[in-house]
Design a protein around this motif. Structure first.
Motif, PDB file in Angstrom:
ATOM      1  N   SER A  48      -1.445  93.317  93.977  1.00 45.04           N
ATOM      2  CA  SER A  48      -1.633  92.210  94.916  1.00 45.04           C
ATOM      3  C   SER A  48      -1.999  90.932  94.165  1.00 45.04           C
ATOM      4  O   SER A  48      -1.468  89.848  94.452  1.00 45.04           O
ATOM      5  CB  SER A  48      -2.729  92.561  95.932  1.00 45.04           C
ATOM      6  OG  SER A  48      -2.992  91.451  96.781  1.00 45.04           O
ATOM      7  N   GLN A  49      -2.899  91.055  93.194  1.00 42.66           N
ATOM      8  CA  GLN A  49      -3.257  89.896  92.373  1.00 42.66           C
ATOM      9  C   GLN A  49      -2.058  89.406  91.575  1.00 42.66           C
ATOM     10  O   GLN A  49      -1.835  88.200  91.418  1.00 42.66           O
ATOM     11  CB  GLN A  49      -4.403  90.267  91.438  1.00 42.66           C
ATOM     12  CG  GLN A  49      -5.710  90.574  92.149  1.00 42.66           C
ATOM     13  CD  GLN A  49      -6.792  91.065  91.198  1.00 42.66           C
ATOM     14  OE1 GLN A  49      -6.524  91.376  90.034  1.00 42.66           O
ATOM     15  NE2 GLN A  49      -8.017  91.139  91.682  1.00 42.66           N
ATOM     16  N   THR A  50      -1.249  90.363  91.091  1.00 41.78           N
ATOM     17  CA  THR A  50      -0.090  90.006  90.277  1.00 41.78           C
ATOM     18  C   THR A  50       0.944  89.221  91.081  1.00 41.78           C
ATOM     19  O   THR A  50       1.468  88.202  90.612  1.00 41.78           O
ATOM     20  CB  THR A  50       0.570  91.272  89.703  1.00 41.78           C
ATOM     21  OG1 THR A  50      -0.376  91.966  88.878  1.00 41.78           O
ATOM     22  CG2 THR A  50       1.794  90.924  88.869  1.00 41.78           C
ATOM     23  N   VAL A  51       1.246  89.677  92.300  1.00 38.51           N
ATOM     24  CA  VAL A  51       2.272  88.992  93.083  1.00 38.51           C
ATOM     25  C   VAL A  51       1.781  87.618  93.527  1.00 38.51           C
ATOM     26  O   VAL A  51       2.569  86.659  93.588  1.00 38.51           O
ATOM     27  CB  VAL A  51       2.715  89.855  94.290  1.00 38.51           C
ATOM     28  CG1 VAL A  51       1.681  89.840  95.408  1.00 38.51           C
ATOM     29  CG2 VAL A  51       4.066  89.389  94.820  1.00 38.51           C
ATOM     30  N   ASN A  52       0.509  87.484  93.843  1.00 37.61           N
ATOM     31  CA  ASN A  52      -0.027  86.168  94.195  1.00 37.61           C
ATOM     32  C   ASN A  52       0.063  85.206  93.017  1.00 37.61           C
ATOM     33  O   ASN A  52       0.457  84.040  93.181  1.00 37.61           O
ATOM     34  CB  ASN A  52      -1.477  86.297  94.657  1.00 37.61           C
ATOM     35  CG  ASN A  52      -1.605  86.579  96.142  1.00 37.61           C
ATOM     36  OD1 ASN A  52      -1.469  85.678  96.965  1.00 37.61           O
ATOM     37  ND2 ASN A  52      -1.857  87.831  96.493  1.00 37.61           N
ATOM     38  N   ALA A  53      -0.291  85.683  91.823  1.00 39.90           N
ATOM     39  CA  ALA A  53      -0.228  84.841  90.629  1.00 39.90           C
ATOM     40  C   ALA A  53       1.218  84.464  90.316  1.00 39.90           C
ATOM     41  O   ALA A  53       1.511  83.315  89.938  1.00 39.90           O
ATOM     42  CB  ALA A  53      -0.853  85.569  89.444  1.00 39.90           C
ATOM     43  N   ALA A 146      -3.687  94.140 100.700  1.00 40.72           N
ATOM     44  CA  ALA A 146      -2.352  94.279 101.296  1.00 40.72           C
ATOM     45  C   ALA A 146      -1.951  93.016 102.046  1.00 40.72           C
ATOM     46  O   ALA A 146      -0.805  92.539 101.930  1.00 40.72           O
ATOM     47  CB  ALA A 146      -2.322  95.486 102.233  1.00 40.72           C
ATOM     48  N   GLU A 147      -2.873  92.453 102.812  1.00 36.07           N
ATOM     49  CA  GLU A 147      -2.553  91.251 103.588  1.00 36.07           C
ATOM     50  C   GLU A 147      -2.360  90.042 102.680  1.00 36.07           C
ATOM     51  O   GLU A 147      -1.512  89.183 102.954  1.00 36.07           O
ATOM     52  CB  GLU A 147      -3.662  90.994 104.603  1.00 36.07           C
ATOM     53  CG  GLU A 147      -3.682  92.022 105.739  1.00 36.07           C
ATOM     54  CD  GLU A 147      -4.745  91.729 106.784  1.00 36.07           C
ATOM     55  OE1 GLU A 147      -5.728  91.036 106.430  1.00 36.07           O
ATOM     56  OE2 GLU A 147      -4.585  92.182 107.932  1.00 36.07           O
ATOM     57  N   SER A 148      -3.132  89.978 101.596  1.00 38.44           N
ATOM     58  CA  SER A 148      -2.959  88.885 100.647  1.00 38.44           C
ATOM     59  C   SER A 148      -1.586  88.951  99.993  1.00 38.44           C
ATOM     60  O   SER A 148      -0.891  87.940  99.849  1.00 38.44           O
ATOM     61  CB  SER A 148      -4.056  88.946  99.576  1.00 38.44           C
ATOM     62  OG  SER A 148      -3.866  87.949  98.586  1.00 38.44           O
ATOM     63  N   VAL A 153       4.293  87.308  99.602  1.00 34.19           N
ATOM     64  CA  VAL A 153       5.697  87.721  99.726  1.00 34.19           C
ATOM     65  C   VAL A 153       6.396  86.894 100.808  1.00 34.19           C
ATOM     66  O   VAL A 153       7.551  86.473 100.644  1.00 34.19           O
ATOM     67  CB  VAL A 153       5.797  89.228 100.050  1.00 34.19           C
ATOM     68  CG1 VAL A 153       7.234  89.615 100.381  1.00 34.19           C
ATOM     69  CG2 VAL A 153       5.286  90.054  98.872  1.00 34.19           C
ATOM     70  N   ARG A 154       5.720  86.648 101.907  1.00 34.79           N
ATOM     71  CA  ARG A 154       6.319  85.843 102.971  1.00 34.79           C
ATOM     72  C   ARG A 154       6.591  84.420 102.505  1.00 34.79           C
ATOM     73  O   ARG A 154       7.642  83.833 102.827  1.00 34.79           O
ATOM     74  CB  ARG A 154       5.399  85.839 104.192  1.00 34.79           C
ATOM     75  CG  ARG A 154       5.468  87.122 105.011  1.00 34.79           C
ATOM     76  CD  ARG A 154       4.397  87.157 106.084  1.00 34.79           C
ATOM     77  NE  ARG A 154       4.601  88.280 107.004  1.00 34.79           N
ATOM     78  CZ  ARG A 154       3.670  88.749 107.811  1.00 34.79           C
ATOM     79  NH1 ARG A 154       2.452  88.198 107.824  1.00 34.79           N
ATOM     80  NH2 ARG A 154       3.930  89.761 108.613  1.00 34.79           N
ATOM     81  N   ARG A 155       5.649  83.836 101.752  1.00 32.52           N
ATOM     82  CA  ARG A 155       5.865  82.482 101.230  1.00 32.52           C
ATOM     83  C   ARG A 155       7.081  82.453 100.304  1.00 32.52           C
ATOM     84  O   ARG A 155       7.915  81.548 100.378  1.00 32.52           O
ATOM     85  CB  ARG A 155       4.624  81.994 100.479  1.00 32.52           C
ATOM     86  CG  ARG A 155       3.411  81.764 101.356  1.00 32.52           C
ATOM     87  CD  ARG A 155       2.358  80.919 100.643  1.00 32.52           C
ATOM     88  NE  ARG A 155       1.959  81.471  99.357  1.00 32.52           N
ATOM     89  CZ  ARG A 155       1.020  82.395  99.193  1.00 32.52           C
ATOM     90  NH1 ARG A 155       0.397  82.884 100.263  1.00 32.52           N
ATOM     91  NH2 ARG A 155       0.693  82.823  97.994  1.00 32.52           N
ATOM     92  N   ALA A 156       7.166  83.452  99.443  1.00 33.14           N
ATOM     93  CA  ALA A 156       8.279  83.507  98.504  1.00 33.14           C
ATOM     94  C   ALA A 156       9.599  83.752  99.222  1.00 33.14           C
ATOM     95  O   ALA A 156      10.633  83.168  98.857  1.00 33.14           O
ATOM     96  CB  ALA A 156       8.029  84.602  97.467  1.00 33.14           C
ATOM     97  N   LEU A 190       5.806  96.747 103.876  1.00 33.67           N
ATOM     98  CA  LEU A 190       4.448  96.360 103.500  1.00 33.67           C
ATOM     99  C   LEU A 190       3.644  95.938 104.728  1.00 33.67           C
ATOM    100  O   LEU A 190       2.461  96.287 104.855  1.00 33.67           O
ATOM    101  CB  LEU A 190       4.496  95.227 102.479  1.00 33.67           C
ATOM    102  CG  LEU A 190       3.157  94.606 102.068  1.00 33.67           C
ATOM    103  CD1 LEU A 190       2.189  95.673 101.557  1.00 33.67           C
ATOM    104  CD2 LEU A 190       3.367  93.521 101.021  1.00 33.67           C
ATOM    105  N   ALA A 191       4.270  95.205 105.644  1.00 30.80           N
ATOM    106  CA  ALA A 191       3.585  94.782 106.870  1.00 30.80           C
ATOM    107  C   ALA A 191       3.170  95.989 107.699  1.00 30.80           C
ATOM    108  O   ALA A 191       2.051  96.042 108.231  1.00 30.80           O
ATOM    109  CB  ALA A 191       4.487  93.856 107.679  1.00 30.80           C
TER     110      ALA A 191
END
Length: 212
Positions: A48-53, A146-148, A153-156, A190-191
């Motif tokens: 989760s941290q990785t995908v946000n970064a 999970a929500e983060s 993912v939605r932004r991307a 994921l959702a």
């Protein structure tokens, strides 16, 4: 006599240790389901941290951070929008940077995002379906991760859809549309996993309330 008592006491302690397997020198054995659940939680939180970064570092978002967006908004109100600012939107920056390799770059970036989304969804599903008991605090952290990740993912996804609108039909035939469809499917998974985590957290909360 005292030696006999001490020896007897030591024997009792050793016997109790063996029977209970609770001595400090004896490691506590975890069930396979518990170990798998702990590994899934680690994967969920780390990925989760990785995908946000990744989304932030690569600029895969149509929206800026709130503070930066506010500064840009008031700057436009005062000074008006310039042609340079209009050309510097994230999608234009991305498209211009790729040049003739646009489709290849899009597929490559979508593949990276799909891989992370799939791994996070897998971990969230494993946690939500784990047979062992999960604490409310742990589930709260899992759900937040999970929500983060889902938000990133939605932004991307919105960003890449906007990028795809800049491409023509010949580019679409080159294969990025299946990647977009796969990303959407993994995002949906994921959702759903996040919803399952929320339900399990609520159940843990309810059980805690009944036990108190």
């Amino acid at each position: 006599m005292h030696s006999f008592v001490r020896a007897l006491g030591l024997g009792i302690v050793l016997s109790a240790c063996i029977l209970s397997s609770g001595c400090a020198s004896q490691p506590i054995a975890l069930g396979a389901d518990t170990q798998a659940g702990m590994a899934a939680e680690t994967q969920l939180r780390t990925q989760s941290q990785t995908v946000n970064a990744l989304v932030d570092d690569e600029g895969w978002s149509l929206s800026a951070a709130p503070a930066a967006a506010a500064r840009a908004f008031f700057g436009r109100l005062i000074n008006g929008a310039s042609d340079e600012e209009a050309a510097a939107d994230p999608v234009s920056v991305y498209v211009d940077a790729q040049g003739d390799a646009m489709v290849q770059a899009l597929n490559s970036d979508l593949g990276r995002l799909i891989g992370l989304t799939r791994a996070i969804a897998d971990a969230a599903e494993d946690i939500a379906g784990a047979e062992h008991t999960l604490g409310q605090a742990s589930l709260t952290q899992d759900l937040a991760s999970a929500e983060s990740a889902l938000g990133a993912v939605r932004r991307a996804q919105d960003f890449f859809l906007a990028v795809s609108e800049r491409l023509d039909e010949a580019d679409a035939v080159s294969g990025y549309e299946p990647s977009l469809q796969t990303l959407d499917a993994e995002k949906t998974r994921l959702a759903n996993a996040a919803d399952a985590l929320a339900e399990r957290r609520w159940a843990a909360h309810s059980n805690l309330g009944l036990a108190s």
